[in-house]
Each structure stands twice: as C-alpha cells, then as structure tokens.
Write a protein that holds these residues in place. Structure first.
Motif, PDB file in Angstrom:
ATOM      1  N   LYS A  43      29.565 -53.107 -15.984  1.00 42.82           N
ATOM      2  CA  LYS A  43      30.293 -53.602 -17.442  1.00 42.82           C
ATOM      3  C   LYS A  43      31.636 -53.570 -17.868  1.00 42.82           C
ATOM      4  N   SER A  44      32.240 -52.893 -17.067  1.00 38.79           N
ATOM      5  CA  SER A  44      33.984 -52.295 -17.468  1.00 38.79           C
ATOM      6  C   SER A  44      34.309 -52.491 -15.969  1.00 38.79           C
ATOM      7  N   GLY A  45      35.671 -52.333 -15.984  1.00 35.82           N
ATOM      8  CA  GLY A  45      36.549 -52.190 -15.044  1.00 35.82           C
ATOM      9  C   GLY A  45      35.945 -50.874 -13.654  1.00 35.82           C
ATOM     10  N   GLU A  49      34.374 -50.392  -9.957  1.00 34.34           N
ATOM     11  CA  GLU A  49      35.703 -50.006  -9.243  1.00 34.34           C
ATOM     12  C   GLU A  49      34.558 -48.764  -8.435  1.00 34.34           C
ATOM     13  N   LYS A  50      33.775 -47.786  -8.572  1.00 33.41           N
ATOM     14  CA  LYS A  50      32.898 -46.924  -9.060  1.00 33.41           C
ATOM     15  C   LYS A  50      31.782 -47.939  -7.733  1.00 33.41           C
ATOM     16  N   MET A  51      31.608 -49.534  -7.809  1.00 39.77           N
ATOM     17  CA  MET A  51      30.370 -49.679  -7.679  1.00 39.77           C
ATOM     18  C   MET A  51      30.943 -50.061  -6.108  1.00 39.77           C
ATOM     19  N   PHE A  52      32.364 -50.594  -5.885  1.00 41.81           N
ATOM     20  CA  PHE A  52      32.534 -51.182  -4.341  1.00 41.81           C
ATOM     21  C   PHE A  52      33.217 -49.269  -3.617  1.00 41.81           C
ATOM     22  N   MET A  53      33.548 -48.618  -4.821  1.00 43.47           N
ATOM     23  CA  MET A  53      33.496 -46.844  -3.691  1.00 43.47           C
ATOM     24  C   MET A  53      32.801 -46.056  -3.078  1.00 43.47           C
ATOM     25  N   ALA A  54      31.318 -46.210  -3.869  1.00 41.20           N
ATOM     26  CA  ALA A  54      30.075 -46.062  -3.342  1.00 41.20           C
ATOM     27  C   ALA A  54      28.853 -46.912  -2.724  1.00 41.20           C
ATOM     28  N   ARG A  55      29.895 -48.408  -1.735  1.00 43.79           N
ATOM     29  CA  ARG A  55      29.793 -48.762  -0.834  1.00 43.79           C
ATOM     30  C   ARG A  55      29.629 -48.284   0.870  1.00 43.79           C
ATOM     31  N   LYS A  71      42.627 -53.748  -6.822  1.00 43.50           N
ATOM     32  CA  LYS A  71      42.454 -55.137  -8.131  1.00 43.50           C
ATOM     33  C   LYS A  71      41.057 -55.451  -8.609  1.00 43.50           C
ATOM     34  N   MET A  72      40.146 -55.198  -7.878  1.00 44.81           N
ATOM     35  CA  MET A  72      38.821 -55.888  -8.795  1.00 44.81           C
ATOM     36  C   MET A  72      38.769 -55.008 -10.433  1.00 44.81           C
ATOM     37  N   LYS A  73      38.997 -54.123 -10.296  1.00 47.81           N
ATOM     38  CA  LYS A  73      38.971 -52.791 -12.168  1.00 47.81           C
ATOM     39  C   LYS A  73      40.486 -53.224 -12.801  1.00 47.81           C
ATOM     40  N   ASN A  74      41.644 -53.838 -12.417  1.00 50.02           N
ATOM     41  CA  ASN A  74      42.403 -54.093 -12.745  1.00 50.02           C
ATOM     42  C   ASN A  74      41.989 -56.118 -13.388  1.00 50.02           C
ATOM     43  N   ALA A  75      41.302 -56.304 -12.309  1.00 50.70           N
ATOM     44  CA  ALA A  75      41.125 -57.942 -12.832  1.00 50.70           C
ATOM     45  C   ALA A  75      40.294 -58.063 -13.965  1.00 50.70           C
TER      46      ALA A  75
END
Length: 330
Positions: A43-45, A49-55, A71-75
């Motif tokens: 629900k936020s940038g 970011e946290k979701m991808f870095m936790a994988r 990039k996903m955060k900025n988009a």
C-alpha cells in the motif's frame, strides 16, 4: 480469418495494481498478490521495496534486487495517480520501461526483457511515450479473488505519466500456406484415433505412465535449446539422460516401440503445426508497422496474440523468442 492479431509484448517484471474494496491503492506482483505467509498487497512505495528485499532471491542477488526494488518503489506513485479513486479491482500486466526510453535516430528504444523495441518518435504511440514516465502493457482485469476478465476501456487511466500501451494490431494479413494446412488435416484425420488411444488417461493410469504427456513435453522443451528438428528421433537417447527412473524408462521404451507409427505421427503433427505457425510469424515479423521488434539484431519479438472466443491463441516462435529467453541466466 481472424482480424484481431496483436503484438505479444515481452515485458518485465510482471505487475498487479489497482484498488481494493476500501479504495486503497495496491501495487505488487503475482507472488505478492497471492501471498499466504505475508501481506504482499503493498500500500506504499516503501512496502513494495521491503517486500522485494525480504524475498529469498535478494540474498543471492542483493544488487539486482535492490535495483528492482528501488524502481518499483519509485513507480508506485505514478501507478497510483493513474488509477481513478472510484475504480475497484486490479490490472495485471508487464512493465515495458521504468523511465522514458532513450531516443536514437528518431526512435524510442527500450528493452524490458529479451526483445528490443523501436517506436518512431513522430508516431502517435511515440508522442505518448514522450509524455510518459513509465510504460506498461495490461493483459487482464482481476478481482480480489484473482478471477480474470478482459480490459476493454483503455481510456480509464488518468494523466499521461503512466502509459498503458493499447493493443497494437497487425495491419496486413499474412498469406497462410493452405497446402500445408491440408496436409496437416489429412495427417490428423488419419492418426487422430491412434494418437488419442496412445495418450488415453485411463490406459496410461493402468500402465502407471500417467506422466507420459509431461515427459513428452519436457523432451520438446529440451529441443528448444538444441534445435527443433527431427522431433521424436532422439527421444530414446534423451530419455536415458532424463530424471525418469530406469524402470519407467523401460516401460516407455517398450510402449513407444509397440506404437512406433503413432509415436512418429505425433511428432509429424507437432512439426507440421509449428512450420505453418512459424511461417505466419515470419511474415508478421517482417511487416513494417509502428513497432519494430528484434532479438539479438534479427527481426522478431515474443510473438502475437489472436483473440478467439474459445480463448486467446498465442503465436510464439520457439526457435526464436523461447530459445533466447531460456538461454538467459536468472
């Protein structure tokens, strides 16, 4: 006879975005949307970011994941501002670019995955690209349960910063080789009953060979890497190097030997369909249109999609795009 053949875009990464029943904006990917062990509906940038870095993959490839997560955060804000607050539901698609593509020799150039795309800057699509920050192609609408439907209104999006690429329709119909199709029809008509019997579910279950179709498919996929010619003739050699157990290999070898004509007819049919399909794809690849697609400098993209009442038909050259895609280390 189809009139709605469109370009099959080779976008990456895949994304899902939209608003839940409470009107909250969600931006995620397929894994996040269907996640069970964590809340992947970001629900936020910062959440993205946290979701991808936790994988798990982030540990093996921290640099790559950090770049993608950023990039996903900025988009996030670009996607959020494009979806009306009154809209409920989700869009499923693929990213084409995170930043306005570079301009070279009067064309916008971008390469989201395997395919390199070029669009004239003075074309209608080129002018839209120039005004955008992020480009995406949408494949389907989705509801909260993941049920999919077709997106028909491409004017629903707000502003110009997010460019939702409309379907790019092929402008000229290819010439189908009717003689090859007739030969295929004769081949199928002659062998359909035997092929159906060879792959009969109940029969294979009794022989404890229920996964034979999957094994044949694995063999076909292996041929994408080594060359899609003489299908079937090297099957026995491949089978000996596969993960199939020795007792099952012996059963399959015996079954194929007892039905060698039918086995050969299966691969003749596959090759025949593939040749007709690739001839059509080749003609479409060499048409001059708004979008030019190339793979390693040669004409060709991911392929094309023919809209059909029974379900979309995808036309992909497995010796071209599939082979190039499978060759990439991820």
């Amino acid at each position: 006879g189809g009139e709605n053949v469109t370009i099959k875009w080779d976008g990456s990464p895949a994304v899902i975005f939209g608003r839940n029943d409470n009107g909250e904006f969600i931006f995620t990917d397929k894994s996040g949307f269907s996640a069970k062990g964590y809340d992947g509906k970001a629900k936020s940038g910062d959440d993205v970011e946290k979701m991808f870095m936790a994988r798990p993959g982030a540990k093996n490839n921290p640099e790559g994941y950090k770049a993608l997560a950023g990039k996903m955060k900025n988009a996030y804000s670009t996607f959020e501002s494009a979806v009306p607050e009154s809209f409920k539901g989700y869009f499923k698609g693929d990213l084409l670019y995170f930043n306005t593509p570079v301009e070279k020799n009067g064309q916008f150039i971008f390469k989201p995955n395997i395919v390199n795309y070029a669009v004239p800057t003075d074309s209608n699509l080129g002018k839209k690209i120039a005004r955008s920050d992020v480009g995406v192609v949408i494949h389907r609408l989705m509801d909260e349960e993941g049920r999919e439907s077709t997106l028909k209104d491409f004017d629903i999006f707000q502003g110009s910063k997010l460019l939702v690429i409309p379907p790019i329709t092929i402008e000229q119909a290819p010439q189908v080789d009717d003689s090859s199709v007739r030969r295929l029809e004769a081949l199928v008509s002659k062998n359909a009953g035997a092929i159906d019997d060879f792959l009969n579910d109940q029969k294979l279950r009794e022989m404890k060979l229920t996964d034979l179709p999957k094994i044949l498919y694995a063999y076909l996929n292996s041929k994408v890497d080594t060359g899609l010619n003489n299908l079937g003739k090297g099957f026995m050699g491949w089978l000996q190097t596969s993960k199939v157990t020795a007792p099952k290999q012996a059963k399959i070898a015996e079954y194929v030997k007892a039905n060698i004509q039918t086995f050969s007819a299966i691969w003749q049919t596959v090759e025949g369909i593939m040749n007709v399909k690739n001839d059509i794809i080749g003609q479409l690849d060499n048409q001059k249109g708004t979008v030019t697609a190339t793979i390693n400098g040669k004409p060709g993209g991911e392929g094309y999609v023919l809209q059909h009442p029974a379900g979309d038909i995808k036309l992909v050259n497995r010796s071209g795009f599939s082979a190039a895609n499978r060759a990439v280390e991820r």
